[in-house]
Enzyme design. Structure first.
Site, PDB file in Angstrom:
ATOM      1  N   HIS A 310      -9.673   7.695  15.526  1.00 49.70           N
ATOM      2  CA  HIS A 310      -8.876   6.468  15.537  1.00 49.70           C
ATOM      3  C   HIS A 310      -9.138   5.709  14.251  1.00 49.70           C
ATOM      4  CE1 HIS A 310      -7.162   2.665  16.872  1.00 49.70           C
ATOM      5  NE2 HIS A 310      -6.512   3.390  17.743  1.00 49.70           N
ATOM      6  N   ASP A 368      -5.342   8.696  24.302  1.00 46.62           N
ATOM      7  CA  ASP A 368      -4.364   9.754  24.546  1.00 46.62           C
ATOM      8  C   ASP A 368      -4.979  11.040  25.055  1.00 46.62           C
ATOM      9  OD1 ASP A 368      -2.139   8.272  23.825  1.00 46.62           O
ATOM     10  OD2 ASP A 368      -2.627   8.509  21.715  1.00 46.62           O
TER      11      ASP A 368
HETATM   12  N1  CMC Z   1      -9.475  16.233  14.259  1.00 53.54           N
HETATM   13  C1  CMC Z   1     -10.165  16.695  13.172  1.00 53.54           C
HETATM   14  N2  CMC Z   1     -10.465  15.957  12.090  1.00 53.54           N
HETATM   15  C2  CMC Z   1     -10.067  14.664  12.115  1.00 53.54           C
HETATM   16  C3  CMC Z   1      -9.370  14.112  13.190  1.00 53.54           C
HETATM   17  C4  CMC Z   1      -9.067  14.949  14.298  1.00 53.54           C
HETATM   18  N3  CMC Z   1      -8.400  14.466  15.354  1.00 53.54           N
HETATM   19  N4  CMC Z   1      -9.080  12.811  12.942  1.00 53.54           N
HETATM   20  C5  CMC Z   1      -9.604  12.546  11.730  1.00 53.54           C
HETATM   21  N5  CMC Z   1     -10.194  13.669  11.229  1.00 53.54           N
HETATM   22  C6  CMC Z   1     -10.932  13.783   9.954  1.00 53.54           C
HETATM   23  C7  CMC Z   1      -9.943  13.847   8.789  1.00 53.54           C
HETATM   24  O1  CMC Z   1      -9.632  15.172   8.445  1.00 53.54           O
HETATM   25  C8  CMC Z   1     -10.710  13.119   7.707  1.00 53.54           C
HETATM   26  O2  CMC Z   1     -11.653  14.035   7.183  1.00 53.54           O
HETATM   27  P1  CMC Z   1     -12.082  13.928   5.620  1.00 53.54           P
HETATM   28  O3  CMC Z   1     -12.712  12.580   5.452  1.00 53.54           O
HETATM   29  O4  CMC Z   1     -13.030  15.054   5.432  1.00 53.54           O
HETATM   30  O5  CMC Z   1     -10.814  14.071   4.825  1.00 53.54           O
HETATM   31  C9  CMC Z   1     -11.516  12.050   8.453  1.00 53.54           C
HETATM   32  O6  CMC Z   1     -11.649  12.564   9.797  1.00 53.54           O
HETATM   33  C10 CMC Z   1     -10.824  10.698   8.492  1.00 53.54           C
HETATM   34  O7  CMC Z   1      -9.484  10.906   8.959  1.00 53.54           O
HETATM   35  P2  CMC Z   1      -8.239  10.059   8.469  1.00 53.54           P
HETATM   36  O8  CMC Z   1      -6.985  10.809   8.741  1.00 53.54           O
HETATM   37  O9  CMC Z   1      -8.479   9.588   7.076  1.00 53.54           O
HETATM   38  O10 CMC Z   1      -8.359   8.802   9.417  1.00 53.54           O
HETATM   39  P3  CMC Z   1      -7.205   7.806   9.770  1.00 53.54           P
HETATM   40  O11 CMC Z   1      -7.866   6.543  10.163  1.00 53.54           O
HETATM   41  O12 CMC Z   1      -6.202   7.721   8.657  1.00 53.54           O
HETATM   42  O13 CMC Z   1      -6.460   8.498  11.004  1.00 53.54           O
HETATM   43  C11 CMC Z   1      -5.811   9.106  13.173  1.00 53.54           C
HETATM   44  C12 CMC Z   1      -6.615   8.120  12.319  1.00 53.54           C
HETATM   45  C13 CMC Z   1      -5.768   8.576  14.612  1.00 53.54           C
HETATM   46  C14 CMC Z   1      -4.367   9.188  12.670  1.00 53.54           C
HETATM   47  C15 CMC Z   1      -6.517  10.494  13.143  1.00 53.54           C
HETATM   48  O14 CMC Z   1      -7.823  10.400  13.655  1.00 53.54           O
HETATM   49  C16 CMC Z   1      -5.709  11.569  13.867  1.00 53.54           C
HETATM   50  O15 CMC Z   1      -4.798  12.155  13.292  1.00 53.54           O
HETATM   51  N6  CMC Z   1      -6.040  11.822  15.185  1.00 53.54           N
HETATM   52  C17 CMC Z   1      -5.275  12.749  15.972  1.00 53.54           C
HETATM   53  C18 CMC Z   1      -4.031  12.047  16.482  1.00 53.54           C
HETATM   54  C19 CMC Z   1      -4.338  11.054  17.582  1.00 53.54           C
HETATM   55  O16 CMC Z   1      -5.063  11.356  18.530  1.00 53.54           O
HETATM   56  N7  CMC Z   1      -3.714   9.873  17.504  1.00 53.54           N
HETATM   57  C20 CMC Z   1      -3.806   8.849  18.527  1.00 53.54           C
HETATM   58  C21 CMC Z   1      -4.437   7.590  18.049  1.00 53.54           C
HETATM   59  S1  CMC Z   1      -4.822   6.514  19.460  1.00 53.54           S
HETATM   60  C22 CMC Z   1      -3.307   6.010  20.061  1.00 53.54           C
HETATM   61  C23 CMC Z   1      -2.603   5.061  19.166  1.00 53.54           C
HETATM   62  O17 CMC Z   1      -3.195   4.029  18.831  1.00 53.54           O
HETATM   63  O18 CMC Z   1      -1.450   5.344  18.841  1.00 53.54           O
END
Ligand code: CMC
Length: 434
Positions: A310, A368
């Site tokens: 998240h 989720d």
């Molecule tokens: N599985 C594997 N690696 C992950 C995941 C995951 N679900 N989420 C983040 N990472 C890694 C990502 O690859 C990155 O690694 P590095 O620093 O080595 O490049 C690091 O963690 C940080 O990720 P980010 O994408 O920069 O983080 P963000 O804050 O931009 O993204 C997120 C947050 C929710 C979009 C992401 O965690 C994700 O895609 N999760 C899966 C989708 C999900 O479950 N979304 C629902 C969010 S809760 C409901 C809502 O509020 O809508």
């Protein structure tokens, strides 16, 4: 601005020039450096793709402490609201800032209940869609189309019209969502029943048929009501910021909420519940978990564990804890003892929480992760999951939109950019291009 005055300031130094930037305190949470006059004073913009360090507005509605795993609606912890309240009480709280008295609650419930029907001509919209249309596509269209039907509540400068539009959207979202579902399975629409409460009415509109009696299970209705409470608001997330941005131009509230629905659809946001369930189904068996966990950790593989991670929570999402418990309650009410998806989910959660990669990156299950299993057990098809999220989030969007419109310092949202394209150049006639 109501933020507490703070005598501290931040100093920005560029070359031999320095500027003092004011710092403001919120009630709780990080201080903010006020850069609103930065461009005028310095000719510089700030650069923050994805707004990871930028407070886009001042708000009194929802507070998240991502490190501690805390979520407060108007100061009340989500756990207490989910345990003791109902969804319409939460709606009242988010909209008006205080818990309702019994009389206020009765009044509010009455107003919402009296607005649940949609204009009968809305039915014709549905027949324009293919039966296999994604219900979120239908929702984007139909919510936007409300502005074509309710002209008496689109004047955003009139507080009374704003109020009626708010009540209308909270009331009509379940009706539209149920219609989208019924249309997809070829069953007749079921009209709202005013003697049922908000969530029981929604379940009735989804699962009743005209040819036989349908009794809403109080346990399932309570569980779904709790799910709605958990999803009701989440401060300045992508869809809420979309609603605020759309609203900042003066667009009518129905159009703004339609923009929020569109943004929510994405798999990184509200679409994650659908994606999480698909992923659990694809994994299929606990034995295959290591394969998927390895893929999630592989930099060259775009695969991510859906329902994990998240932007704000770097701890267990407090909503996920309640969701996990609700999931067990629903499965037990339905007599589902061995759900293979639940087995996969529990084991995947265990594996990920002990894996160095997920620990180091602070990736915990989010709301989720368990909501998909719960909604599926209740009888909702996967593509309805995000629609249910949109239904519940509508009050958050409206509350935030209303707060923005009523803020005297509100201006049109207009981010700037770091331009890295071509410099000025002259047009070349087609015949002279190589
Ligand atoms: N599985 C594997 N690696 C992950 C995941 C995951 N679900 N989420 C983040 N990472 C890694 C990502 O690859 C990155 O690694 P590095 O620093 O080595 O490049 C690091 O963690 C940080 O990720 P980010 O994408 O920069 O983080 P963000 O804050 O931009 O993204 C997120 C947050 C929710 C979009 C992401 O965690 C994700 O895609 N999760 C899966 C989708 C999900 O479950 N979304 C629902 C969010 S809760 C409901 C809502 O509020 O809508």
């Amino acid at each position: 601005m109501d933020a507490t005055a703070n005598t501290a300031s931040a100093k920005l130094t560029v070359g031999d020039k320095s500027w003092d930037l004011p710092i403001h305190d919120g009630t709780i949470g990080p201080q903010v450096v006020d850069i609103s006059k930065l461009y005028g004073q310095t000719g510089l913009f700030t650069y923050d793709p994805g707004f990871t360090s930028t407070a886009s507005c001042e708000s009194k509605i929802t507070y998240i402490d991502g490190d501690e795993g805390v979520l407060l609606y108007r100061g009340y912890p989500i756990e207490q609201l989910a345990e003791n309240g109902d969804f319409l009480e939460t709606c009242y709280l988010l909209l008006y800032g205080e818990l309702p008295t019994p009389a206020q609650k009765a009044d509010f419930d009455f107003s919402v209940t009296r607005h649940t029907m949609v204009h009968d001509q809305m039915n014709r919209f549905f027949t324009g869609f293919r039966r296999d249309a994604h219900p979120m596509a239908i929702m984007v269209a139909c919510v936007g189309a409300l502005s074509a039907f309710y002209h008496d509540s689109t004047d955003i400068s009139d507080p009374q019209q704003r109020l009626i539009a708010s009540i209308r959207m909270i009331a009509k979202m379940p009706t539209l969502a149920a219609m989208a579902y019924k249309y997809s399975i070829g069953q007749p629409f079921i009209y709202p029943k005013n003697d049922l409460d908000y969530t029981a009415n929604f379940l009735n509109m989804c699962f009743a048929v005209p040819c036989e009696d349908y009794k809403v299970s109080p346990t399932l209705s309570k569980a779904l009501d709790k799910i709605f409470i958990l999803h009701a608001d989440h401060e300045q997330n992508a869809s809420t910021s979309t609603v605020r941005l759309a609203g900042s131009s003066g667009a009518n509230p129905f159009a703004c909420i339609a923009a929020g629905v569109a943004c929510l659809w994405g798999p990184a946001h509200g679409g994650a519940n659908e994606a999480a369930l698909k992923m659990l189904t694809e994994i299929g068996h606990p034995e295959r978990i290591p394969e998927f966990v390895n893929r999630a950790k592989d930099k060259n593989d775009p695969f991510r564990l859906m329902g994990f991670g998240h932007r704000v929570y770097k701890n267990y999402d407090p909503r996920a804890k309640i969701m996990q418990q609700t999931c067990h309650e629903v499965l037990s009410e339905l007599g589902i003892k061995d759900d293979p998806l639940l087995d996969v989910a529990i084991e995947l959660e265990r594996v990920a929480l002990h894996d160095e990669y997920f620990i180091e990156k602070k990736l915990y299950p989010n709301i989720d992760f368990y909501s998909g299993i719960t909604l599926k057990a209740m009888g909702f098809p996967t593509d309805m999951f995000t629609v249910l999220f949109a239904l519940a989030r509508t009050v958050g969007w409206i509350g935030q939109w209303k707060e923005m419109i009523e803020d005297p310092s509100q201006r049109i949202g207009r981010p700037r950019q770091l331009y890295t394209g071509a410099e000025r150049r002259d047009y070349v006639a087609m015949a002279k291009r190589k």
